[in-house]
Design a protein around this motif. Sequence first.
Motif, PDB file in Angstrom:
ATOM      1  N   GLU A 118      -4.646 -10.962  -1.525  1.00 40.33           N
ATOM      2  CA  GLU A 118      -5.183 -10.183  -2.637  1.00 40.33           C
ATOM      3  C   GLU A 118      -6.375  -9.338  -2.180  1.00 40.33           C
ATOM      4  O   GLU A 118      -6.500  -8.166  -2.556  1.00 40.33           O
ATOM      5  N   ASP A 119      -7.251  -9.933  -1.358  1.00 44.46           N
ATOM      6  CA  ASP A 119      -8.396  -9.182  -0.839  1.00 44.46           C
ATOM      7  C   ASP A 119      -7.934  -8.010   0.025  1.00 44.46           C
ATOM      8  O   ASP A 119      -8.517  -6.919  -0.013  1.00 44.46           O
ATOM      9  N   SER A 120      -6.891  -8.235   0.812  1.00 41.17           N
ATOM     10  CA  SER A 120      -6.372  -7.166   1.662  1.00 41.17           C
ATOM     11  C   SER A 120      -5.731  -6.067   0.829  1.00 41.17           C
ATOM     12  O   SER A 120      -5.896  -4.868   1.121  1.00 41.17           O
ATOM     13  N   ASP A 121      -5.005  -6.443  -0.217  1.00 39.54           N
ATOM     14  CA  ASP A 121      -4.415  -5.440  -1.106  1.00 39.54           C
ATOM     15  C   ASP A 121      -5.501  -4.573  -1.748  1.00 39.54           C
ATOM     16  O   ASP A 121      -5.349  -3.345  -1.859  1.00 39.54           O
ATOM     17  N   LEU A 122      -6.592  -5.195  -2.187  1.00 38.92           N
ATOM     18  CA  LEU A 122      -7.687  -4.449  -2.798  1.00 38.92           C
ATOM     19  C   LEU A 122      -8.328  -3.515  -1.777  1.00 38.92           C
ATOM     20  O   LEU A 122      -8.632  -2.346  -2.079  1.00 38.92           O
TER      21      LEU A 122
ATOM     22  N   PRO B  62      -2.094  10.555  -6.155  1.00 33.77           N
ATOM     23  CA  PRO B  62      -2.226  11.982  -5.821  1.00 33.77           C
ATOM     24  C   PRO B  62      -2.911  12.190  -4.471  1.00 33.77           C
ATOM     25  O   PRO B  62      -4.046  12.679  -4.383  1.00 33.77           O
ATOM     26  N   LEU B  63      -2.205  11.829  -3.413  1.00 31.55           N
ATOM     27  CA  LEU B  63      -2.794  11.896  -2.072  1.00 31.55           C
ATOM     28  C   LEU B  63      -3.059  13.349  -1.676  1.00 31.55           C
ATOM     29  O   LEU B  63      -2.195  14.211  -1.814  1.00 31.55           O
ATOM     30  N   LYS B  64      -4.247  13.575  -1.151  1.00 35.39           N
ATOM     31  CA  LYS B  64      -4.566  14.874  -0.555  1.00 35.39           C
ATOM     32  C   LYS B  64      -4.488  14.807   0.969  1.00 35.39           C
ATOM     33  O   LYS B  64      -4.433  15.836   1.634  1.00 35.39           O
ATOM     34  N   ARG B  65      -4.495  13.579   1.485  1.00 34.61           N
ATOM     35  CA  ARG B  65      -4.313  13.333   2.914  1.00 34.61           C
ATOM     36  C   ARG B  65      -3.310  12.195   3.072  1.00 34.61           C
ATOM     37  O   ARG B  65      -3.208  11.345   2.185  1.00 34.61           O
ATOM     38  N   PRO B  66      -2.600  12.143   4.184  1.00 36.83           N
ATOM     39  CA  PRO B  66      -1.498  11.171   4.290  1.00 36.83           C
ATOM     40  C   PRO B  66      -1.941   9.759   4.641  1.00 36.83           C
ATOM     41  O   PRO B  66      -2.983   9.542   5.268  1.00 36.83           O
ATOM     42  N   LEU B  67      -1.102   8.817   4.235  1.00 39.26           N
ATOM     43  CA  LEU B  67      -1.186   7.436   4.696  1.00 39.26           C
ATOM     44  C   LEU B  67      -0.094   7.235   5.729  1.00 39.26           C
ATOM     45  O   LEU B  67       1.075   7.543   5.475  1.00 39.26           O
ATOM     46  N   TYR B  68      -0.462   6.737   6.896  1.00 42.52           N
ATOM     47  CA  TYR B  68       0.500   6.471   7.969  1.00 42.52           C
ATOM     48  C   TYR B  68       0.649   4.965   8.159  1.00 42.52           C
ATOM     49  O   TYR B  68      -0.325   4.212   8.046  1.00 42.52           O
ATOM     50  N   LEU B  69       1.842   4.536   8.473  1.00 42.53           N
ATOM     51  CA  LEU B  69       2.111   3.146   8.828  1.00 42.53           C
ATOM     52  C   LEU B  69       2.692   3.108  10.240  1.00 42.53           C
ATOM     53  O   LEU B  69       3.697   3.783  10.509  1.00 42.53           O
TER      54      LEU B  69
ATOM     55  N   ALA C 110       0.829  -1.207   0.000  1.00 40.78           N
ATOM     56  CA  ALA C 110       0.000   0.000   0.000  1.00 40.78           C
ATOM     57  C   ALA C 110       0.864   1.258   0.000  1.00 40.78           C
ATOM     58  O   ALA C 110       0.543   2.252  -0.664  1.00 40.78           O
ATOM     59  N   ALA C 111       1.975   1.217   0.732  1.00 45.86           N
ATOM     60  CA  ALA C 111       2.875   2.376   0.768  1.00 45.86           C
ATOM     61  C   ALA C 111       3.433   2.654  -0.621  1.00 45.86           C
ATOM     62  O   ALA C 111       3.537   3.818  -1.041  1.00 45.86           O
TER      63      ALA C 111
END
Length: 383
Positions: free
Chosen positions: A366-370, A121-128, A113-114
């Motif tokens: 695969e389901d989790s990736d989706l 084009p993220l308008k808000r961040p993804l955090y891990l 996902a990262a």
Amino acid sequence: MNNTVDTLAQLVAFPSVCGTPNSAIIDWLEARLSLLGAYILRVPGEELERYNLFARIGPDVAGGIVLSAHADVVPTEGQSWSSDPFTLTERDGRLYGRGSSDMKGFLACMVTAAAKATISPLKRPLYLAISYDEELGCLGVRFLLRKLQETGLAASGCIIGEPTQMQVAVAHKGKVALRIKCRGKSAHSANPLKGINAIALAASMVSELQTLQKYIEDTEEHDKRFEVPFSTVQVGLIEGGVALNIVPEHCNLMVEIRVLPHLLPDVYIAWLRAAAQRVVTQNEQGAVIEVEVINSYPGLSYDQNGSGILSLGLRSISQNTTTVIDFGTEAGLFARELNLPCIVCGPGSIARAHKADEYITRQELEDSDLFLSRIIQDLCNRC
């Protein structure tokens, strides 16, 4: 999909057993995320060579989503595996390896996902958020949460990717671990009446624990969403005595209480301390029983149906119903310490965890990736 499986294979190869140094797997994750251009925050714990990792991809603005996983796994000693537990091995569509379900499978999906987020084009961040020693009672994440409090994290929700078979879980019980220390007086077993038997004191406390369990079952308002709809008390370990011909002076019980998510364990701890005093009073002078809290974490209860992270989670997994889980997670700590709405949703099954031949399937990954791809798509929209 192959990227996720390849990443999982590399993660499984690190024997990141709880209670041991984890710098190797954290170094690898930090290097991988740094290559993606992520902002990295490495947060040590008090123990030597134990680290949490926190990463941000996208703009430093409010409204991001946190994906959370622990990188530690339980030991494999005493288990009969069909293949090396620290080598991901595929048989009949199943990917076997320690931590594949709990929960390096979701951690691998987080890395995928990262990579997707960096080209979106993220308008808000993804955090891990990646923690250590979750398997020992959610120990490491507390240092991470303390640091995030200081930095003023302004996320809008958190997804804990524990194995739920990709169902959205909104509640689990809290837990408190207790040590009940019984101290008597040693004597030669030829005349045991000159001593105070600490194991006998402990046996009385076991009886009190059974009484407490019955009281809980009879008086608590049951939550029928759970398989066991009330709080539970159980003795997991007992240690006492040094020789058969010595009246034992010491005996310890290790006890856990798992409480419904809307309750606190304080009243039950107070009940046990009062019971300890009763047992001491019933015995000869010199008996001592102490009830000591050694660890606890809160339950999770997310009741804001149809809003926020819950709504996003259900949409992203194409479901309209939620579930609850019987095992504990770090979600309650994220919710309490950061006031962050949390759900639990991840690939794999807890029924496969902590045992030999733990596995996850390609379809589950695969389901989790989706699922996470849809989370990223949402982050590309404005708040």
